[in-house]
Write a protein that holds these residues in place. Structure first.
Motif, PDB file in Angstrom:
ATOM      1  N   ARG A   2      -6.943 -12.659   3.043  1.00 25.97           N
ATOM      2  CA  ARG A   2      -6.840 -11.571   2.450  1.00 25.97           C
ATOM      3  C   ARG A   2      -8.312 -11.248   1.582  1.00 25.97           C
ATOM      4  NH1 ARG A   2      -0.883 -11.237   0.451  1.00 25.97           N
ATOM      5  NH2 ARG A   2       0.233 -11.011   2.563  1.00 25.97           N
ATOM      6  N   GLY A   3      -8.781 -10.035   1.362  1.00 27.13           N
ATOM      7  CA  GLY A   3      -9.815  -9.835   0.438  1.00 27.13           C
ATOM      8  C   GLY A   3      -9.263 -10.045  -0.863  1.00 27.13           C
ATOM      9  N   THR A  20       3.338 -18.899   0.423  1.00 28.34           N
ATOM     10  CA  THR A  20       3.803 -17.886   0.943  1.00 28.34           C
ATOM     11  C   THR A  20       4.302 -17.592   2.317  1.00 28.34           C
ATOM     12  OG1 THR A  20       2.325 -16.512  -0.838  1.00 28.34           O
ATOM     13  CG2 THR A  20       3.123 -15.030   0.641  1.00 28.34           C
ATOM     14  N   PRO A  75      -4.494  -8.317   5.783  1.00 30.77           N
ATOM     15  CA  PRO A  75      -4.454  -7.646   4.578  1.00 30.77           C
ATOM     16  C   PRO A  75      -2.934  -7.520   4.359  1.00 30.77           C
ATOM     17  CG  PRO A  75      -6.004  -6.547   5.668  1.00 30.77           C
ATOM     18  CD  PRO A  75      -5.416  -7.422   6.785  1.00 30.77           C
ATOM     19  N   ASP A  77       0.528  -5.796   3.389  1.00 35.13           N
ATOM     20  CA  ASP A  77       1.038  -4.385   3.574  1.00 35.13           C
ATOM     21  C   ASP A  77       2.494  -4.441   3.156  1.00 35.13           C
ATOM     22  OD1 ASP A  77       0.140  -2.057   5.521  1.00 35.13           O
ATOM     23  OD2 ASP A  77       2.129  -2.786   6.163  1.00 35.13           O
ATOM     24  N   GLY A  78       3.118  -3.254   3.071  1.00 39.75           N
ATOM     25  CA  GLY A  78       4.522  -3.013   2.769  1.00 39.75           C
ATOM     26  C   GLY A  78       5.398  -2.990   3.885  1.00 39.75           C
ATOM     27  N   ARG A  79       4.816  -3.103   5.275  1.00 42.86           N
ATOM     28  CA  ARG A  79       5.806  -3.069   6.401  1.00 42.86           C
ATOM     29  C   ARG A  79       6.716  -4.037   6.380  1.00 42.86           C
ATOM     30  NH1 ARG A  79       0.897  -0.708   7.865  1.00 42.86           N
ATOM     31  NH2 ARG A  79       1.101   1.505   8.722  1.00 42.86           N
ATOM     32  N   THR A  85      13.883  -5.775   3.891  1.00 45.32           N
ATOM     33  CA  THR A  85      15.035  -4.976   3.301  1.00 45.32           C
ATOM     34  C   THR A  85      15.762  -4.142   4.141  1.00 45.32           C
ATOM     35  OG1 THR A  85      13.209  -4.715   1.244  1.00 45.32           O
ATOM     36  CG2 THR A  85      15.337  -3.614   1.209  1.00 45.32           C
TER      37      THR A  85
ATOM     38  N   MET B   1      -8.548  -6.316  10.164  1.00 42.88           N
ATOM     39  CA  MET B   1      -7.434  -5.161  10.225  1.00 42.88           C
ATOM     40  C   MET B   1      -8.298  -3.861  10.115  1.00 42.88           C
ATOM     41  SD  MET B   1      -4.283  -4.917  11.185  1.00 42.88           S
ATOM     42  CE  MET B   1      -3.726  -6.763  11.238  1.00 42.88           C
ATOM     43  N   ARG B   4      -6.782  -0.071  10.187  1.00 44.25           N
ATOM     44  CA  ARG B   4      -5.409   0.175  10.024  1.00 44.25           C
ATOM     45  C   ARG B   4      -5.078   0.787   8.618  1.00 44.25           C
ATOM     46  NH1 ARG B   4      -0.724  -4.307   9.798  1.00 44.25           N
ATOM     47  NH2 ARG B   4       0.871  -2.970  10.446  1.00 44.25           N
ATOM     48  N   ARG B   5      -4.415   1.773   8.499  1.00 45.42           N
ATOM     49  CA  ARG B   5      -4.001   2.361   7.092  1.00 45.42           C
ATOM     50  C   ARG B   5      -2.884   1.341   6.504  1.00 45.42           C
ATOM     51  NH1 ARG B   5      -3.561   8.558   6.004  1.00 45.42           N
ATOM     52  NH2 ARG B   5      -3.160   7.503   4.028  1.00 45.42           N
ATOM     53  N   ARG B   6      -2.878   1.078   5.312  1.00 51.73           N
ATOM     54  CA  ARG B   6      -1.937   0.156   4.669  1.00 51.73           C
ATOM     55  C   ARG B   6      -0.768   0.836   4.089  1.00 51.73           C
ATOM     56  NH1 ARG B   6      -5.865  -3.477   1.168  1.00 51.73           N
ATOM     57  NH2 ARG B   6      -3.799  -4.706   0.479  1.00 51.73           N
ATOM     58  N   TRP B   7       0.369   0.312   4.459  1.00 53.58           N
ATOM     59  CA  TRP B   7       1.457   1.255   3.867  1.00 53.58           C
ATOM     60  C   TRP B   7       2.238   0.508   2.974  1.00 53.58           C
ATOM     61  CZ3 TRP B   7       6.772   0.703   4.302  1.00 53.58           C
ATOM     62  CH2 TRP B   7       7.666   1.670   3.816  1.00 53.58           C
ATOM     63  N   PRO B   8       2.786   1.095   1.771  1.00 56.16           N
ATOM     64  CA  PRO B   8       2.867   2.643   1.773  1.00 56.16           C
ATOM     65  C   PRO B   8       1.511   2.911   0.747  1.00 56.16           C
ATOM     66  CG  PRO B   8       4.262   1.462   0.405  1.00 56.16           C
ATOM     67  CD  PRO B   8       3.853   0.539   1.162  1.00 56.16           C
ATOM     68  N   TYR B  12      -0.955   1.170  -2.007  1.00 53.04           N
ATOM     69  CA  TYR B  12      -2.292   0.842  -1.518  1.00 53.04           C
ATOM     70  C   TYR B  12      -3.193   1.762  -1.745  1.00 53.04           C
ATOM     71  CZ  TYR B  12      -0.064  -3.476   0.023  1.00 53.04           C
ATOM     72  OH  TYR B  12       0.782  -4.588   0.038  1.00 53.04           O
ATOM     73  N   GLU B  17      -8.268  -4.221  -5.020  1.00 53.07           N
ATOM     74  CA  GLU B  17      -7.448  -5.381  -4.520  1.00 53.07           C
ATOM     75  C   GLU B  17      -7.476  -6.327  -5.559  1.00 53.07           C
ATOM     76  OE1 GLU B  17      -6.824  -4.812  -1.299  1.00 53.07           O
ATOM     77  OE2 GLU B  17      -5.526  -6.646  -1.324  1.00 53.07           O
ATOM     78  N   PRO B  18      -6.258  -7.014  -5.947  1.00 51.26           N
ATOM     79  CA  PRO B  18      -6.102  -7.667  -7.201  1.00 51.26           C
ATOM     80  C   PRO B  18      -6.423  -9.273  -6.608  1.00 51.26           C
ATOM     81  CG  PRO B  18      -3.959  -7.171  -6.172  1.00 51.26           C
ATOM     82  CD  PRO B  18      -4.937  -6.467  -5.491  1.00 51.26           C
ATOM     83  N   PRO B  20      -5.810 -12.553  -4.974  1.00 47.30           N
ATOM     84  CA  PRO B  20      -4.847 -12.751  -3.800  1.00 47.30           C
ATOM     85  C   PRO B  20      -3.879 -13.495  -4.455  1.00 47.30           C
ATOM     86  CG  PRO B  20      -6.916 -13.948  -3.359  1.00 47.30           C
ATOM     87  CD  PRO B  20      -7.122 -12.709  -4.525  1.00 47.30           C
ATOM     88  N   PHE B  24       0.245 -12.833  -3.756  1.00 45.13           N
ATOM     89  CA  PHE B  24       1.136 -13.832  -3.201  1.00 45.13           C
ATOM     90  C   PHE B  24       2.374 -14.173  -3.756  1.00 45.13           C
ATOM     91  CE2 PHE B  24      -1.344 -14.230   0.458  1.00 45.13           C
ATOM     92  CZ  PHE B  24      -2.556 -14.809   0.409  1.00 45.13           C
ATOM     93  N   GLU B  27       4.912 -11.357  -3.487  1.00 46.39           N
ATOM     94  CA  GLU B  27       5.449 -11.460  -2.395  1.00 46.39           C
ATOM     95  C   GLU B  27       6.679 -12.523  -2.448  1.00 46.39           C
ATOM     96  OE1 GLU B  27       2.148 -10.044   0.801  1.00 46.39           O
ATOM     97  OE2 GLU B  27       3.571 -11.812   1.246  1.00 46.39           O
ATOM     98  N   TYR B  78      12.422  -4.958  -3.199  1.00 45.76           N
ATOM     99  CA  TYR B  78      11.753  -4.077  -2.668  1.00 45.76           C
ATOM    100  C   TYR B  78      10.752  -3.083  -3.524  1.00 45.76           C
ATOM    101  CZ  TYR B  78       8.938  -0.928   0.215  1.00 45.76           C
ATOM    102  OH  TYR B  78       8.076  -0.072   0.874  1.00 45.76           O
ATOM    103  N   TRP B  81       8.794  -4.972  -5.998  1.00 43.40           N
ATOM    104  CA  TRP B  81       7.734  -5.530  -5.486  1.00 43.40           C
ATOM    105  C   TRP B  81       6.760  -4.371  -5.178  1.00 43.40           C
ATOM    106  CZ3 TRP B  81       5.418  -3.199  -0.944  1.00 43.40           C
ATOM    107  CH2 TRP B  81       4.134  -3.811  -0.357  1.00 43.40           C
TER     108      TRP B  81
END
Lengths: 102, 120
Positions: A2-3, A20, A75, A77-79, A85, B1, B4-8, B12, B17-18, B20, B24, B27, B78, B81
């Motif tokens: 990741r960046g 992780t 990167p 992602d929340g998916r 969940t 990637m 690709r739009r990051r969700w949600p 984002y 970007e913090p 990493p 981690f 998460e 969630y 997070w």
């Protein structure tokens, strides 16, 4: 990987990434066991619910197990958190139906 | 990637970007809460299936209580997070956890119910 900005000193995020990935893998495996166990539990009393849970949730949970291994190669992602969940909530709903209905 | 739009987007679409390591850690905290939720669900299933010597109403109430507590932990995990990741991206203080007192209160309450039922 990741960046993001590198820390000013010390090692990079390498070990954090590994931890992780391992956390994702053990959570996904625990979730797979839970889905299978609850699916088997309700199969006798509510067969339609048990079959539905296995048919829908097992492939999704298995996908989560596989995706967990690659979670740090894309990167964040929340998916994946949302899918995780949703699966836990699904197992909970099935168990509620079984506990109240049987 | 790329592309690709990051969700949600609520998470984002703000800040930058913090480090990493912080993402981690966020998460891994989420995953620890999910495993706690799964343990509570497993306890609810165990009470539902294996506990025979309790009154039916109490047994079902206990199973439902444990299951609902597990589901609440999962949902809270969630939401925490997402709000933590958003705070990290904006370099804001991390939000307080509402799931932690909920879990502590819930487990204490269910334990008291079992304790009183055992004495009665």
């Amino acid at each position: 990987m990741r960046g993001g900005s590198q820390p000013p000193s010390g090692p990079g995020p390498g070990l954090h990434a590994e931890r992780t990935v391992l956390a994702w893998q053990r959570t996904a495996l625990a979730l797979l066991v839970g889905v299978l166990a609850v699916g088997r539990l309700v199969l006798d009393d509510l067969p339609w619910l048990g079959v539905g849970l296995v048919v829908v949730a097992v492939p999704l949970t298995w996908s989560l197990v596989r995706l967990a291994s690659a979670v740090t190669r894309r990167p964040p992602d929340g998916r994946l958190p949302a899918l995780t969940t949703a699966l836990v909530l699904t197992v909970g709903v099935v168990e509620l139906v079984h506990a109240v209905g049987s | 990637m790329a592309g690709r739009r990051r969700w949600p987007g609520r998470v984002y679409g703000v800040g930058e970007e913090p480090d990493p390591r912080f993402s981690f850690a966020n998460e891994r905290t989420f995953l620890a809460w999910v495993r706690t939720a799964l343990a509570l669900l497993a306890a609810g299933v165990a009470v539902d299936v294996f506990v025979d010597d309790l009154d039916d109403g109490l047994r079902i109430g206990l199973a439902v209580g444990l299951t609902l507590l597990g589901m609440a932990c999962s949902l809270g995990a969630y939401l925490r997070w997402a709000s933590s990741e958003r705070a990290l991206r904006q370099r804001l203080p991390l939000p307080t956890s509402t799931t932690l007192p909920l879990l502590a209160f819930g487990v204490t309450l269910l334990g008291l119910v079992v304790f009183v039922a055992t004495l009665a």
